[in-house]
Design a protein around this motif. Structure first.
Motif, PDB file in Angstrom:
ATOM      1  N   ASP A  39      -4.919   3.842   4.059  1.00 30.92           N
ATOM      2  CA  ASP A  39      -4.736   2.561   3.387  1.00 30.92           C
ATOM      3  C   ASP A  39      -3.947   2.810   2.122  1.00 30.92           C
ATOM      4  O   ASP A  39      -4.275   3.709   1.340  1.00 30.92           O
ATOM      5  CB  ASP A  39      -6.082   1.930   3.002  1.00 30.92           C
ATOM      6  N   LEU A  40      -2.927   2.012   1.924  1.00 27.09           N
ATOM      7  CA  LEU A  40      -2.084   2.101   0.745  1.00 27.09           C
ATOM      8  C   LEU A  40      -2.169   0.746   0.057  1.00 27.09           C
ATOM      9  O   LEU A  40      -1.802  -0.270   0.654  1.00 27.09           O
ATOM     10  CB  LEU A  40      -0.648   2.417   1.177  1.00 27.09           C
ATOM     11  N   VAL A  41      -2.689   0.715  -1.172  1.00 22.61           N
ATOM     12  CA  VAL A  41      -2.839  -0.542  -1.897  1.00 22.61           C
ATOM     13  C   VAL A  41      -1.873  -0.546  -3.069  1.00 22.61           C
ATOM     14  O   VAL A  41      -1.865   0.371  -3.888  1.00 22.61           O
ATOM     15  CB  VAL A  41      -4.291  -0.745  -2.391  1.00 22.61           C
ATOM     16  N   VAL A  42      -1.053  -1.614  -3.110  1.00 20.23           N
ATOM     17  CA  VAL A  42      -0.045  -1.752  -4.150  1.00 20.23           C
ATOM     18  C   VAL A  42      -0.310  -3.055  -4.896  1.00 20.23           C
ATOM     19  O   VAL A  42      -0.353  -4.125  -4.297  1.00 20.23           O
ATOM     20  CB  VAL A  42       1.382  -1.767  -3.558  1.00 20.23           C
ATOM     21  N   ASP A  43      -0.495  -2.942  -6.207  1.00 20.42           N
ATOM     22  CA  ASP A  43      -0.697  -4.101  -7.065  1.00 20.42           C
ATOM     23  C   ASP A  43       0.643  -4.428  -7.709  1.00 20.42           C
ATOM     24  O   ASP A  43       1.076  -3.758  -8.649  1.00 20.42           O
ATOM     25  CB  ASP A  43      -1.753  -3.791  -8.122  1.00 20.42           C
ATOM     26  N   MET A  44       1.329  -5.426  -7.167  1.00 17.47           N
ATOM     27  CA  MET A  44       2.665  -5.775  -7.654  1.00 17.47           C
ATOM     28  C   MET A  44       2.624  -6.254  -9.105  1.00 17.47           C
ATOM     29  O   MET A  44       3.514  -5.932  -9.886  1.00 17.47           O
ATOM     30  CB  MET A  44       3.296  -6.862  -6.777  1.00 17.47           C
ATOM     31  N   GLY A  45       1.591  -7.026  -9.455  1.00 18.45           N
ATOM     32  CA  GLY A  45       1.468  -7.542 -10.821  1.00 18.45           C
ATOM     33  C   GLY A  45       1.326  -6.434 -11.845  1.00 18.45           C
ATOM     34  O   GLY A  45       1.906  -6.491 -12.927  1.00 18.45           O
ATOM     35  N   ALA A  46       0.573  -5.400 -11.498  1.00 20.66           N
ATOM     36  CA  ALA A  46       0.360  -4.268 -12.403  1.00 20.66           C
ATOM     37  C   ALA A  46       1.465  -3.228 -12.275  1.00 20.66           C
ATOM     38  O   ALA A  46       1.564  -2.317 -13.093  1.00 20.66           O
ATOM     39  CB  ALA A  46      -0.996  -3.622 -12.123  1.00 20.66           C
ATOM     40  N   GLY A  47       2.271  -3.343 -11.229  1.00 22.16           N
ATOM     41  CA  GLY A  47       3.333  -2.355 -11.009  1.00 22.16           C
ATOM     42  C   GLY A  47       2.771  -0.987 -10.709  1.00 22.16           C
ATOM     43  O   GLY A  47       3.210   0.011 -11.271  1.00 22.16           O
ATOM     44  N   ALA A  48       1.801  -0.938  -9.761  1.00 22.96           N
ATOM     45  CA  ALA A  48       1.143   0.340  -9.503  1.00 22.96           C
ATOM     46  C   ALA A  48       0.743   0.495  -8.046  1.00 22.96           C
ATOM     47  O   ALA A  48       0.308  -0.462  -7.399  1.00 22.96           O
ATOM     48  CB  ALA A  48      -0.106   0.466 -10.370  1.00 22.96           C
ATOM     49  N   VAL A  49       0.891   1.721  -7.558  1.00 24.66           N
ATOM     50  CA  VAL A  49       0.301   2.129  -6.292  1.00 24.66           C
ATOM     51  C   VAL A  49      -1.067   2.668  -6.663  1.00 24.66           C
ATOM     52  O   VAL A  49      -1.172   3.614  -7.449  1.00 24.66           O
ATOM     53  CB  VAL A  49       1.153   3.214  -5.597  1.00 24.66           C
ATOM     54  N   LEU A  50      -2.102   2.039  -6.145  1.00 22.59           N
ATOM     55  CA  LEU A  50      -3.458   2.388  -6.557  1.00 22.59           C
ATOM     56  C   LEU A  50      -3.944   3.648  -5.840  1.00 22.59           C
ATOM     57  O   LEU A  50      -3.545   3.916  -4.701  1.00 22.59           O
ATOM     58  CB  LEU A  50      -4.400   1.221  -6.279  1.00 22.59           C
ATOM     59  N   PRO A  51      -4.796   4.403  -6.505  1.00 20.81           N
ATOM     60  CA  PRO A  51      -5.329   5.620  -5.878  1.00 20.81           C
ATOM     61  C   PRO A  51      -6.224   5.264  -4.693  1.00 20.81           C
ATOM     62  O   PRO A  51      -6.762   4.153  -4.619  1.00 20.81           O
ATOM     63  CB  PRO A  51      -6.122   6.290  -6.997  1.00 20.81           C
ATOM     64  N   GLU A  52      -6.376   6.212  -3.779  1.00 21.58           N
ATOM     65  CA  GLU A  52      -7.252   5.999  -2.625  1.00 21.58           C
ATOM     66  C   GLU A  52      -8.633   5.600  -3.107  1.00 21.58           C
ATOM     67  O   GLU A  52      -9.147   6.132  -4.084  1.00 21.58           O
ATOM     68  CB  GLU A  52      -7.358   7.277  -1.794  1.00 21.58           C
ATOM     69  N   GLY A  53      -9.215   4.616  -2.411  1.00 19.59           N
ATOM     70  CA  GLY A  53     -10.564   4.177  -2.745  1.00 19.59           C
ATOM     71  C   GLY A  53     -10.630   3.159  -3.870  1.00 19.59           C
ATOM     72  O   GLY A  53     -11.722   2.760  -4.267  1.00 19.59           O
ATOM     73  N   ALA A  54      -9.486   2.724  -4.404  1.00 15.91           N
ATOM     74  CA  ALA A  54      -9.486   1.723  -5.470  1.00 15.91           C
ATOM     75  C   ALA A  54     -10.132   0.441  -4.956  1.00 15.91           C
ATOM     76  O   ALA A  54     -10.011   0.094  -3.785  1.00 15.91           O
ATOM     77  CB  ALA A  54      -8.066   1.454  -5.948  1.00 15.91           C
ATOM     78  N   SER A  55     -10.804  -0.263  -5.847  1.00 16.43           N
ATOM     79  CA  SER A  55     -11.571  -1.435  -5.425  1.00 16.43           C
ATOM     80  C   SER A  55     -10.813  -2.752  -5.558  1.00 16.43           C
ATOM     81  O   SER A  55     -11.425  -3.802  -5.501  1.00 16.43           O
ATOM     82  CB  SER A  55     -12.880  -1.501  -6.227  1.00 16.43           C
ATOM     83  N   ALA A  56      -9.516  -2.722  -5.714  1.00 18.32           N
ATOM     84  CA  ALA A  56      -8.741  -3.957  -5.835  1.00 18.32           C
ATOM     85  C   ALA A  56      -8.855  -4.780  -4.552  1.00 18.32           C
ATOM     86  O   ALA A  56      -8.855  -4.245  -3.449  1.00 18.32           O
ATOM     87  CB  ALA A  56      -7.279  -3.627  -6.110  1.00 18.32           C
ATOM     88  N   VAL A  57      -8.958  -6.082  -4.726  1.00 18.28           N
ATOM     89  CA  VAL A  57      -9.054  -6.987  -3.588  1.00 18.28           C
ATOM     90  C   VAL A  57      -7.649  -7.474  -3.241  1.00 18.28           C
ATOM     91  O   VAL A  57      -7.000  -8.124  -4.054  1.00 18.28           O
ATOM     92  CB  VAL A  57      -9.971  -8.183  -3.917  1.00 18.28           C
TER      93      VAL A  57
END
Length: 133
Positions: free
Chosen positions: A47-65
């Motif tokens: 799983d790759l989670v990218v928060d466009m608003g924060a401009g970040a690729v989140l680390p594995e296991g991040a809790s972003a929805v």
């Protein structure tokens, strides 16, 4: 050929987002979407989670929805970033499954085209011509 492990998917596909965020113009446009995108890849599973608003690729296991989730084989993701996959067509054929804000995802597609050459050059620079479509 395919990615040999999930770390390679994070390095190459996650890395393309990091390249986008390093470009002030692209970062601003991506940030405006405010989307949190989860890309769920298979073969290898990651799983790759990218928060466009924060401009970040989140680390594995991040809790972003995420407000959008794309599911595909890592091979499809690799081909997409080389400009070899038409997003709406892949969605229609079920090669890419999307949940959430489809309209916003489709708005991201033109921005991603600017990154195709960067992705390809990264693969070449790392000697990963086996991943070139």
């Amino acid at each position: 050929m395919a990615f040999s492990n999930s770390s390679e998917v994070r390095r190459y596909i996650g890395g393309i987002f990091e390249s986008a965020f390093a470009d002030d113009e692209l970062r601003a446009k991506l940030s405006e979407t405010g989307i949190v995108l989860r890309s769920t890849f298979t073969d290898p599973d990651v799983d790759l989670v990218v928060d466009m608003g924060a401009g970040a690729v989140l680390p594995e296991g991040a809790s972003a929805v995420p407000n959008a989730v794309m599911t595909m084989a890592a091979e499809v993701g690799n081909a997409y970033w080389q400009g070899k996959v038409n997003l709406p067509m892949a969605m229609a054929k079920g090669k890419i499954k999307v949940d959430g804000n489809v309209a916003t995802l489709l708005k991201l597609a033109p921005l991603s085209k600017q990154l195709f050459p960067v992705y390809i050059e990264t693969l070449k620079a790392d000697g990963r011509t086996d991943l070139l479509a």
